[in-house]
Design an enzyme around this catalytic site. Sequence first.
Site, short mmCIF file in Angstrom:
data_model
loop_
_atom_site.label_atom_id
_atom_site.label_comp_id
_atom_site.label_asym_id
_atom_site.label_seq_id
_atom_site.Cartn_x
_atom_site.Cartn_y
_atom_site.Cartn_z
N VAL A 167 -1.87 -4.25 -1.07
CA VAL A 167 -3.18 -3.93 -1.30
C VAL A 167 -3.72 -2.56 -0.68
O VAL A 167 -4.90 -2.14 -0.86
CB VAL A 167 -4.16 -5.10 -0.89
CG1 VAL A 167 -3.91 -6.33 -1.38
CG2 VAL A 167 -4.01 -5.19 0.83
N LYS A 168 -2.76 -2.01 -0.12
CA LYS A 168 -3.31 -0.37 0.43
C LYS A 168 -3.16 0.49 -0.70
O LYS A 168 -3.18 0.32 -1.66
CB LYS A 168 -2.30 -0.33 1.52
CG LYS A 168 -2.32 -1.13 3.02
CD LYS A 168 -3.52 -1.53 3.54
CE LYS A 168 -3.37 -1.98 4.88
NZ LYS A 168 -3.08 -3.40 4.93
N HIS A 169 -3.61 1.86 0.07
CA HIS A 169 -3.80 2.91 -0.98
C HIS A 169 -2.35 3.02 -1.90
O HIS A 169 -2.53 3.46 -3.02
CB HIS A 169 -4.11 4.12 -0.33
CG HIS A 169 -5.27 3.84 0.49
ND1 HIS A 169 -5.17 3.42 1.52
CD2 HIS A 169 -6.47 4.63 0.25
CE1 HIS A 169 -6.73 3.44 2.09
NE2 HIS A 169 -7.29 4.04 1.34
#
Length: 381
Positions: free
Chosen positions: A184-186
């Site tokens: 879910v991070k960049h």
Amino acid sequence: MGASKNIPYGRQCIDEQDLKAVTDALTSGWLTTGPKVAEFEQAVAEISGVAHGVAVNSGTAALHAAMYAFDIKEGDEVIVPPMTFAASANCVAYMKATPVFADVDPETLLIDPDEVEKKITSKTKGIIAVDYAGQPCDYVALRKIADKHGLFLAADACHSIGGSLNGEKVGSLADISLYSFHPVKHMTTGEGGMAVTDNAEYDKRMRIFRNHGITADFRQRDGWFYEMQDLGFNYRITDFQCALGLSQLSRLPEWVARRRELAAMYDREFSDMDGLSPLGKLDGAKHAYHLYVINLQGENRSEKRKQVFSYLREHGLGVQVHYIPVHLHPYYKDNFGTHEGLCPVAEKAYEGLISLPMFPQMEDADVEYVVETVRKALAEV
């Protein structure tokens, strides 16, 4: 408003370029720690504006390795904010040291430098700042405090890769900065993380720590010989994960730019909407927007949040709450004597927080749907 959608709060983007990068790595002859790891480390260090990167198998492992690099020991204290994921404080507890919670700024929910100063004792060894939601902390003020008291300064930058403060890149703002590459991070390596630093000694210590405390890696092995110099962990990451990371990294700038576009759309819609407020912004900070967080206002905020949250979920929005303040978790109450009232600003904010969908593949129409659904939810509670 149209038909109900299904929009998560975050989501990875995997394309043909990523698949080819992973397939090439899988057929290269290397599976675990190999040349792609070093290449990925160098590339992330470069975009962070520092000399060294140490890739590990999670952001949590990166935090733990940083505490080892700083030589944190039993009896030491490290100041952390409560508005974060538990790993930001757990890494201190892993070293048998004490996390000391300093409250946050009510507008940004970033650690408050004035509160940090109040928490410093003769046992304090350092500060872990957390770039909540993707906004860099006030590292200018925090650096002054750290230098004044002879403390290390770490940046939990798991939300903020691609951001900056006063023109200085995230990754270069502290003694060691930590990234997460969770889906879910960049950008993602599946699971994974990295510590970046300009300090060659910290780099050396973290490399040993991630590999059982053993000095040799694939570039240094000479026949059979190796030495275990300290008690480390198996925090290694695979070559094919780092191949994925390199592929993802090439698109990081455009993804961060899109996150900022989405946030600007949210800001316009929410700036004058009754019943909520977006988080404040720090002067000089370029936000990376891992999260877009709204804070509900008014009476009975906790109950109101519960109702709004349920409404949004029922209408296809995978909203979340970030975070339950760490000092309110039973483990911290039982083992460190934390309690309600310890960080009143974070505790009050928590009652109204909701994280809305934020990921680069969102379309403008998705934002419109989110905004209209929030508007209807507020009208019904």
